[in-house]
Design a protein around this motif. Structure first.
Motif, mmCIF file in Angstrom:
data_model
loop_
_atom_site.group_PDB
_atom_site.id
_atom_site.type_symbol
_atom_site.label_atom_id
_atom_site.label_comp_id
_atom_site.label_asym_id
_atom_site.label_seq_id
_atom_site.Cartn_x
_atom_site.Cartn_y
_atom_site.Cartn_z
ATOM 1 N N SER A 168 1.505 -8.866 10.343
ATOM 2 C CA SER A 168 1.772 -7.457 10.637
ATOM 3 C C SER A 168 2.432 -6.772 9.453
ATOM 4 N N ARG A 169 3.433 -7.410 8.878
ATOM 5 C CA ARG A 169 4.142 -6.835 7.726
ATOM 6 C C ARG A 169 3.195 -6.641 6.540
ATOM 7 N N LYS A 170 2.426 -7.677 6.235
ATOM 8 C CA LYS A 170 1.571 -7.637 5.054
ATOM 9 C C LYS A 170 0.475 -6.584 5.170
ATOM 10 N N ILE A 171 -0.111 -6.436 6.344
ATOM 11 C CA ILE A 171 -1.142 -5.416 6.524
ATOM 12 C C ILE A 171 -0.541 -4.023 6.396
ATOM 13 N N SER A 172 0.633 -3.815 7.001
ATOM 14 C CA SER A 172 1.307 -2.528 6.887
ATOM 15 C C SER A 172 1.650 -2.222 5.430
ATOM 16 N N GLN A 173 2.108 -3.228 4.692
ATOM 17 C CA GLN A 173 2.432 -3.021 3.280
ATOM 18 C C GLN A 173 1.187 -2.748 2.443
ATOM 19 N N LEU A 174 0.070 -3.394 2.788
ATOM 20 C CA LEU A 174 -1.174 -3.139 2.063
ATOM 21 C C LEU A 174 -1.628 -1.698 2.259
ATOM 22 N N ILE A 175 -1.530 -1.207 3.495
ATOM 23 C CA ILE A 175 -1.875 0.190 3.750
ATOM 24 C C ILE A 175 -0.983 1.117 2.931
ATOM 25 N N ALA A 176 0.324 0.830 2.931
ATOM 26 C CA ALA A 176 1.262 1.651 2.156
ATOM 27 C C ALA A 176 0.940 1.587 0.667
ATOM 28 N N LYS A 177 0.512 0.424 0.177
ATOM 29 C CA LYS A 177 0.153 0.299 -1.236
ATOM 30 C C LYS A 177 -1.032 1.191 -1.568
ATOM 31 N N THR A 178 -2.041 1.226 -0.701
ATOM 32 C CA THR A 178 -3.203 2.078 -0.982
ATOM 33 C C THR A 178 -2.795 3.544 -1.022
ATOM 34 N N TRP A 179 -1.865 3.945 -0.169
ATOM 35 C CA TRP A 179 -1.365 5.328 -0.192
ATOM 36 C C TRP A 179 -0.630 5.598 -1.501
ATOM 37 N N HIS A 180 0.272 4.680 -1.863
ATOM 38 C CA HIS A 180 1.053 4.836 -3.092
ATOM 39 C C HIS A 180 0.130 4.958 -4.303
ATOM 40 N N CYS A 181 -0.866 4.081 -4.397
ATOM 41 C CA CYS A 181 -1.755 4.086 -5.554
ATOM 42 C C CYS A 181 -2.590 5.358 -5.612
ATOM 43 N N TYR A 182 -3.023 5.835 -4.458
ATOM 44 C CA TYR A 182 -3.805 7.072 -4.416
ATOM 45 C C TYR A 182 -2.959 8.258 -4.883
ATOM 46 N N LEU A 183 -1.720 8.357 -4.396
ATOM 47 C CA LEU A 183 -0.841 9.449 -4.801
ATOM 48 C C LEU A 183 -0.563 9.398 -6.299
ATOM 49 N N GLU A 184 -0.354 8.180 -6.830
ATOM 50 C CA GLU A 184 -0.132 8.029 -8.259
ATOM 51 C C GLU A 184 -1.367 8.453 -9.054
ATOM 52 N N ALA A 185 -2.532 8.040 -8.578
ATOM 53 C CA ALA A 185 -3.777 8.353 -9.289
ATOM 54 C C ALA A 185 -4.068 9.848 -9.286
#
Length: 348
Positions: free
Chosen positions: A125-142
């Motif tokens: 559960s933690r890892k999937i939630s963190q992966l989703i957050a990572k995709t958001w973070h990377c998109y905002l950075e890009a």
């Protein structure tokens, strides 16, 4: 006749390590022909495990792979076969020792049923939630720089791998459930027949079959199992970069969970499926939430970044509980769900 209730053909003990056992990986690349809204091209490669020894991992992944693979003497940590089958998330040795202090694999069903399995599910559960957050973070950075232009125009070699991983994972979450992968290797599909375990295939396979309900979400499943890669060219040699470290194991994506994405919820769900004995499919459909990124009024980019990069054993949001005095592992967990609202909770 031996049949399996779910998944593919039954395997002999240890056969999953044989060079002749078939596995799948997902290869992702920029599309050969650019079109608006399509930023990746997907290929499912199904081959014998021994063939994947020719697929060399890039240096960064070779360093990360230690501790995430089974303890097998023939593994050299340098090729994709080192990750097959995927173990999914792996507990640190110190935590395993705290859970099984006598180092015995016998008579430990109480520890497995009460602690090991439930805690591993919470780590999913933690890892999937963190992966989703990572995709958001990377998109905002890009989007805040020229990186998004480079990604959209296939200039992947100009993007830092951490950001590129997140952008690719984001596109996999967006992959249409009704769409098939762009390419299948090999094209003749002989590897996948027969499509159920009522008849012997004559070959050992640890695959998601086209007849399985899990096939609809195969790109996301392979990402979650750490079986998704893209190519890197360096000094005339082709290397393979793992997009995300494994969360689910190969067995879990083949026999247990089919994955589906919903774009309008922040909380996931698991549905039990009807499975006919001998028919190759999965037992549960896991629906993973992937809603639009909330506005900064509701969730700041800083909070997204902090959760996506939170370490499991230290920092502000650790997963493992430790003794305050000697920092030894305790059998318990802390942050298995995000500490901020509007970051999705996975369904596991």
């Amino acid at each position: 006749m031996v049949t399996s209730l779910t998944g593919t053909d039954p395997l002999q003990p240890g056969q999953w390590y044989d060079d002749d056992t078939y596995y799948q990986i997902l290869l992702v690349a920029p599309p050969g022909k650019r079109s608006e809204g399509k930023y990746i091209e997907t290929t499912i490669v199904a081959q014998k495990r021994g063939e994947f020894k020719k697929y060399l991992l890039d240096e960064k992944i070779q360093q990360n792979i230690i501790g995430c693979i089974p303890d097998q003497e023939d593994i050299n940590h340098k090729n994709i076969a080192s990750y097959l089958p995927s173990a999914g998330v792996v507990f640190p040795k110190g935590f395993v020792k705290a859970l099984f202090p006598d180092n015995s694999s016998e008579n430990n069903s109480i520890e497995i049923n009460n602690f090991y399995d439930p805690i591993r599910t919470l780590l999913h559960s933690r890892k999937i939630s963190q992966l989703i957050a990572k995709t958001w973070h990377c998109y905002l950075e890009a989007k805040a720089s020229d990186v998004w232009y480079d990604f959209a125009h296939g200039k992947w070699n100009e993007i830092h791998s951490d950001i590129l991983d997140g952008l690719i994972a984001r596109e996999i979450f967006f992959f249409d459930q009704q769409s098939s992968p762009d390419h299948l290797v090999p094209k003749n599909l002989d590897i996948y027949y027969p499509l159920n375990s009522e008849k012997s295939s004559g070959k050992a396979r640890f695959l998601i079959l086209p007849s399985s309900k899990g096939w609809q979400g195969i790109t996301l499943s392979l990402l979650m199992a750490g079986q998704a890669y893209y190519e890197i060219k360096k000094d005339g040699q082709t290397y393979y970069h793992q997009i995300s470290q494994p969360i689910l194991s190969t067995g879990e994506i083949v026999s247990k969970y089919g994955l589906e994405v919903t774009w309008d919820k922040f909380k996931g769900d698991i549905k039990e499926l009807k499975v006919d004995p001998g028919k190759s499919s999965i037992a549960y459909q896991a629906i993973i939430p992937y809603p639009p990124i909330p506005s900064e009024i509701n969730l700041s980019p800083e909070h997204i970044t902090k959760w996506s990069q939170a370490k499991d054993e230290s920092g502000e949001f650790p997963f493992y509980s430790k003794d305050e005095d000697d920092q030894s592992y305790l059998v318990g967990v802390q942050y298995f769900s995000p500490p901020y609202p509007y970051i999705p909770l996975s369904c596991t």
